[in-house]
Design an enzyme around this catalytic site. Sequence first.
Site, PDB file in Angstrom:
ATOM      1  N   ASP A 167       7.979  11.323   2.284  1.00  0.00           N
ATOM      2  CA  ASP A 167       8.011  10.005   1.659  1.00  0.00           C
ATOM      3  C   ASP A 167       7.410  10.161   0.261  1.00  0.00           C
ATOM      4  OD1 ASP A 167       7.548   7.412   0.741  1.00  0.00           O
ATOM      5  OD2 ASP A 167       7.059   6.634   2.723  1.00  0.00           O
ATOM      6  N   ARG A 185      -7.918  -0.410  -5.585  1.00  0.00           N
ATOM      7  CA  ARG A 185      -6.936   0.617  -5.954  1.00  0.00           C
ATOM      8  C   ARG A 185      -6.429   0.353  -7.373  1.00  0.00           C
ATOM      9  NH1 ARG A 185      -1.380   1.699  -2.671  1.00  0.00           N
ATOM     10  NH2 ARG A 185      -0.988  -0.355  -3.571  1.00  0.00           N
TER      11      ARG A 185
END
Length: 416
Positions: A203, A377
């Site tokens: 991925d 993040r």
Amino acid sequence: MSSRNDCIALDQHDELAPLRNEFFLPEGLIYLDGNSLGVSPKASASRARELIEQEWATDLIRSWNKAGWFDLPVKLGDKLAPLIGANAGEVVVTDSTSINLFKALAAALRIQGLDPAKAQRRIIVTERSNFPTDIYIAQGLSQWLDRGYLLRLVDAPEELHAAIDDDTAVVMLTHVNYRSAYLLDLGGITAHAHQKGALVIWDLAHSAGALPVALNDANADFAVGCTYKYLNGGPGSPAFIWVAPRHLAGFSQPLSGWWGHAAPFAMEPSFQAGSGIKRALCGTQPVVSLALVECGLDIFAKTDMEAIRKKSLALTDLFIDLVETRCAAHPLKLVTPRPHHLRGSHVSFEHPHGYAVMQALIERGVIGDYREPHIMRFGFTPLYLRFSDVWDAVDILLDILDTAAYRPDQDRVAVT
């Protein structure tokens, strides 16, 4: 880095700086969330108008041929291929990452099941910290097949080699971890999996457009990924799937829709798979969102992934250094690996009130996002982010922390 002027000096010598002008960037906003949704290329607005006002409104159904709508999945796949170390004819842009992962996993399990020496393998290896939908897709497909497939969830990257053994059918991993930005060794893990007789699906959601990827050089098997993060394709823009050339002839997946047929307009009552990568297609494509993907990909053609990676590492190094030195009095814990070979293009810090601090940053014009548990993040997109933006973002973070200008008990919004 001792001052904002030092950062401005870096901006002035940045070879990627001219590409910032290719994007819409709201004044007064520092966007550190391109790892979740990339900003809009300026070309997207004019492309959307052209498609809606001319190709759709005027030319109507003729545009499937006249404007090349029908060929878009392969055309865009060929443009994306160099960014992930693939060749023309190996990638299509289509569907979502989840759907493409379903296709790839089903195909990989089928390939293994047709090999008498591997037909009894029932283990699918992935990380417990993998993006949840990847795990869900594997769980759902395994339960639906009802053939005894089991997920082996690995708790740490260093445990992967031991977890991939002679019972493993497929290894399914995300190249860059969505939470921590930990960068796995694509080539090394692929080689080890092959030595054990397993196939590997990668991925690339947090890799494509962020760092060099060499799928063919690594002899990988399958890969999927999205186009709305670093590739700036737009919210929910179609994803991509790559199939190694050696697997194309035997690639078979259960979503055998008419776009994957050898002769879609023959309207035959039985399915015959098309040639090459077209086998990975399913149904009619969302042309408006698909067409906008090209605007982001065209910008990448003006630079190369080595230059992007070099700036990415410089930006993330700067951010880590500034946060740790200037915000040292506050309970911030770096979650992202420091070594370059282990780091993607976002940086995560843990704080006891991470969600509240991130919301305060957003209110002040510094856009990042939040992931459980307690993780703030920050994404660094080299095509449009400046070094001075990094300095200014840390300035605002420090002020919020120093003044406790956040609300620990505030309600959560739906999307964090």
